[in-house]
Structures are given as C-alpha cells and as structure tokens.
Enzyme design. Structure first.
Site, short mmCIF file in Angstrom:
data_model
loop_
_atom_site.label_atom_id
_atom_site.label_comp_id
_atom_site.label_asym_id
_atom_site.label_seq_id
_atom_site.Cartn_x
_atom_site.Cartn_y
_atom_site.Cartn_z
CG PHE A 149 -8.76 -3.07 3.54
CD1 PHE A 149 -9.04 -2.37 4.62
CD2 PHE A 149 -8.71 -2.52 1.82
CE1 PHE A 149 -8.78 -0.92 4.17
CE2 PHE A 149 -8.57 -1.43 1.68
CZ PHE A 149 -8.73 -0.55 2.97
CG ASP A 219 -4.02 -7.78 2.30
OD1 ASP A 219 -3.15 -7.21 2.43
OD2 ASP A 219 -4.85 -7.22 1.65
CE1 TYR A 244 -0.96 2.48 3.24
CE2 TYR A 244 -0.45 1.99 1.18
CZ TYR A 244 -1.15 2.04 2.55
OH TYR A 244 -2.17 1.32 1.62
CE LYS A 245 -1.86 -1.05 5.40
NZ LYS A 245 -3.06 0.02 6.45
NE ARG A 393 -6.89 0.59 12.03
CZ ARG A 393 -6.73 0.85 10.65
NH1 ARG A 393 -6.77 -0.43 10.79
NH2 ARG A 393 -5.97 1.68 9.92
C1 LIG Z 1 -5.67 -5.42 4.65
C2 LIG Z 1 -5.52 -4.11 3.69
N1 LIG Z 1 -5.40 -4.48 1.95
C3 LIG Z 1 -5.31 -3.55 1.30
C4 LIG Z 1 -5.03 -1.70 1.57
C5 LIG Z 1 -4.95 -0.90 0.62
O1 LIG Z 1 -3.78 -0.97 -0.30
P1 LIG Z 1 -4.02 0.40 -1.69
O2 LIG Z 1 -4.23 1.63 -1.08
O3 LIG Z 1 -2.09 0.24 -1.42
O4 LIG Z 1 -4.24 -0.78 -2.58
C6 LIG Z 1 -5.36 -2.04 2.66
C7 LIG Z 1 -4.82 -0.68 3.87
O5 LIG Z 1 -5.34 -0.08 4.54
C8 LIG Z 1 -5.45 -2.92 4.07
O6 LIG Z 1 -5.56 -2.62 5.20
#
Ligand SMILES: Cc1ncc(COP(=O)(O)O)c(C=O)c1O
Length: 434
Positions: A149, A219, A244-245, A393
């Site tokens: 990501f 992560d 939030y997911k 997705r």
């Molecule tokens: C694997 C992963 N890590 C981190 C994030 C983003 O995290 P944040 O915006 O809370 O910093 C996402 C967002 O979709 C994600 O899919």
C-alpha cells in the site's frame, strides 16, 4: 503449519442441487436458503443498511452500526454537551485510546495492554518503524514489498531520508524471504494485500525474520475484523491497522498500533507529544515517556471518533472469528463461481489467488473499463470500488453481507457487462476518490 492451512476449510454450504457443474447448481433460492441457515444472519440487523443496497466495500469503509450510533450519540449529548470538560475524567476520555485498544485486543490475539487506538495508520506506522530502527542503533535495512500500500512505502522512504544509516528496499513478493535472509533490521509487510487480497503466512514470515535477526511490523488494515489473527501465538513484534474498514469505526476512524508487551519498555516514540508523557498534567519542560504503550500517544485523542469505533466493536462481541471467516470464504467462493459462470466471457480477469483461503475477504478483477463498470454498478445499487490502473474490488464482510447479496451483485454485473452500460460517458468522469 502455514497460516493459509490454518484457516477453516471451506465446506460447500448447501446440499448439491441438480445441475451440470458445481457452479451450475446455484440459484437465488439456494442463496436465500444459505442465509436462512446462517448463524451470523442476525448480526446484519445491527447495521444501518438501506434495503436493496448491496454493500461490497466494507474493506474500504464499514457501514454505520447501531452500536457506533448509540455510543456517538452518548458522547455528543451527555459527555460533551452536558458534562463538558468534566468528561475527561468522568467519562474516561483520557484513557479512551487504551480502553478501545483493550476491546480490540481479542480480534488481534493480543493482550489488553498491547493495543492502543489513536492517530492514523500512516502515523502509527511511522512511529513504530522509527522506534524499531532507533532501538537498533538507527541503522540497518528495512525490507518491504514492491506494490505494498503506497502509504507504507512512502512512510518508509521518508524514514530512510531522515536516517542516513537506513537503507530501504521494496522487493517483489516472491523475493521477500531471500531479502530477509540477506540481512534486515526491520520487515514491514501488509498481511492482506490491498489489491489482490493475497495473504502472507504471518507466523511463517515472523519466524523467518526473527531467525534473520529482524523485527517485523505488520500492517493489518485488511485483516483485522476480517481474518483471524493471532499476534501472540505468532510472536509478532509490531502491528498497525485501520479502524474504518472491517472494524466499521466510521470515516477517518483512528487506527490501532500493537507492541508486544516485552518490547514496550525498550521502544521510544519518535513523536514525543505531551499525551505520551509519564505525567502530562505535571507540565514538565522535560519529556519522560509514559510506562507501557501510552508512550506512543502524541496529542489529544479524537474522542468522538474513538467513541464511534468503541461502539462499532460491539458488533464483534461474542463472535467466533473462525466461523465468521468460514462464512466470508463461502461468500467469496460463491461470488467467484458466479462471476466465472455468468461474466467471464465479458472480460473480467481474476486478479486474486485462485484459492479464497489464501486471500483476505476481498477479491479483485482486472478489466480495462474497470472504473466505468464500478460506477455503473454503483448506479444499480451494488457498491464496490476501483484501484488504478484497472482493478475492481469487491469485499465480503460476513457480519452483514448475505448470500443473496452476492447473487444480486453478480446478476447486476452481468447486466452491466452484457448491455455495455458502462460505456455511458458520465461513468468515465473520475471522482477524487475511486
Ligand atoms: C494496507 C493499508 N495501509 C494503510 C492505509 C491507510 O491508512 P491511513 O489513511 O489511516 O493512514 C490503507 C488504506 O486503505 C491500507 O489499505
């Protein structure tokens, strides 16, 4: 045992019906029968989902739940409006990051004092990665995956710019074990890939990294609340992830961080804010870290957002995570079979591992008109999302997605593809968020 092997086996959940192939047996009625027999079916009532809407994007933003709404209402009306600043003490606002963390711990296989909820995943990743590197003298290689990501990659690139002794490498997935064996101080991986959904063997990679003398930072954004995770059993060092997911904490919900208990005293947060101080209300000029995980707090916590997430976690209470995962695999398997049967000749190409047990709870399909197809589906009440350059997705959050939703989603996907409804010019206009 590999983690994929440890997942509950998918047992076809209905008695076979007449039909030429296994996938030919499904009908909307068999889907409805599965929903009627689903032990998790009553959990859907906790979510405020519009009738007729098929929501397959809980991997991006979980829906509002009764628990989140009630807790947020209480935080606004009683704690903020009526009790005002007294609520820092009377409603326990000050301890909220630890309290919500303790509630979340079960979903991570962690102990209550090992999880803190505050800040964003990006900020938590930075804090923990730099803390781990500083504990190793501020030097060494950080290994991650190319195509991880973006925030993970950007944070680590930025960290390497700050620390002259740090080298950052992002290698293809297949090369991760060799890169670890070649020497690493820290390995930073996303357990369930945000595009393909492919899942790492978390205990296996953790073991490999430890044998090579490296710490691992996972992560878990696409894992928590979706697939069973047992950080303690795996001996995992550090982890972060989104609220939030699948946790349904609401837009911009605070993220979590995990630090194994025995590591906490040896790690310092690089963002030394007053909320991580041993005695914030002593107002000392000199920083002294709080004992335990509170040292990873920085500024004032987002009380309303934390309250919403706190309430949202009620939906997981008493849930058997392995059984929930088995349902998610059932939903994803049905979706894959139906897409293969009904839509494959119109061009979507599976962009996830063939075995759903090797994936988290979402599945990706590549299509050159993927963006437009997703917009046409949204117009027809089926919400998925799109990730550039060509990935559609679809997420299957088993607390509220039903088998009939899967059936209806594929029926509408087939219609969009067959009629080429996605060619309407308005679907091509790219919104800021895809
Ligand atoms: C694997 C992963 N890590 C981190 C994030 C983003 O995290 P944040 O915006 O809370 O910093 C996402 C967002 O979709 C994600 O899919």
């Amino acid at each position: 045992m590999s983690e994929a092997a440890a997942q509950p086996e998918f047992v076809p959940p209905v008695a076979p019906l007449d039909g030429p192939t296994a996938s030919g047996r499904w009908t909307r009625e068999t889907c409805a029968a599965l929903d009627a027999a689903d032990p998790h079916a009553s959990r859907r009532a906790a979510f405020d989902l519009e009738e007729g809407l098929v929501y397959l994007d809980g991997n991006s933003l979980g829906p509002l739940s009764a628990g989140a709404r009630a807790r947020l209402h209480e935080a606004v009306e009683r704690e903020w409006r009526r009790d005002l600043i007294r609520s820092w003490n009377t409603a326990g606002w000050f301890e909220l990051p630890e309290r919500v963390g303790a509630r979340l711990a079960r979903l991570l296989g962690a102990r209550p004092g090992e999880v803190l909820v505050d800040d964003s995943t990006s900020a938590n990743l930075f804090k923990l990665a730099l803390a781990a590197i500083q504990a190793r003298g501020g030097r060494g290689r950080i290994v991650s995956e190319a195509g991880n990501f973006p925030t993970d990659l950007y944070v680590l690139q930025g960290l390497a710019r700050l620390c002259p002794g740090v080298e950052f490498v992002a290698v293809p997935r297949e090369a991760i074990p060799a890169a670890i064996r070649a020497g690493a101080a820290l390995v930073v991986l996303t357990h369930v890939h945000y595009k393909s959904g492919e899942m790492y063997d978390l205990p296996g990679i953790t073991r490999l990294a430890h044998e090579a003398g490296a710490a691992v930072l996972w992560d878990l954004s696409h894992s928590v609340g979706a697939v069973p995770v047992d950080l303690r059993a795996a001996g995992a060092d550090l982890a972060v992830g989104c609220g939030y997911k699948y946790l349904n904490g609401g837009p911009g919900a605070p993220a979590f961080l995990y630090v194994r208990e025995d590591l906490q005293a040896s790690l310092s947060s690089p963002l030394c804010g007053w909320m991580g101080h041993a005695e914030p209300f002593a107002f000392d000029d000199a920083y002294a870290p709080a004992p335990g995980l509170r040292r990873f707090r920085c500024g004032t916590p987002p009380v309303l957002a934390l309250s919403a997430l706190d309430g949202a976690l009620e939906a997981f209470e008493g849930v058997d995570l392995a059984a929930l995962r088995a349902k998610a695999i059932g939903l994803a398997t049905l979706f894959r079979e139906l897409v293969a049967r009904e839509c494959a000749h119109h061009g979507p190409v599976l962009a996830s591992p063939a075995d759903p047990a090797r994936c988290g709870n979402h599945v990706g399909y590549a299509h050159p008109r993927g963006y437009e197809i997703v917009q046409a589906l949204i117009d027809r009440g089926v919400i998925g999302d799109f990730r550039a350059p060509d990935l559609m997705r679809f997420g299957f959050a088993p607390l509220y997605v039903r088998y009939v939703d899967v059936w209806d989603a594929v029926a509408r996907l087939r219609e969009v593809l067959e009629t080429r409804a996605y060619e309407r010019p308005e679907y091509a206009r790219r919104a800021a968020v895809t």
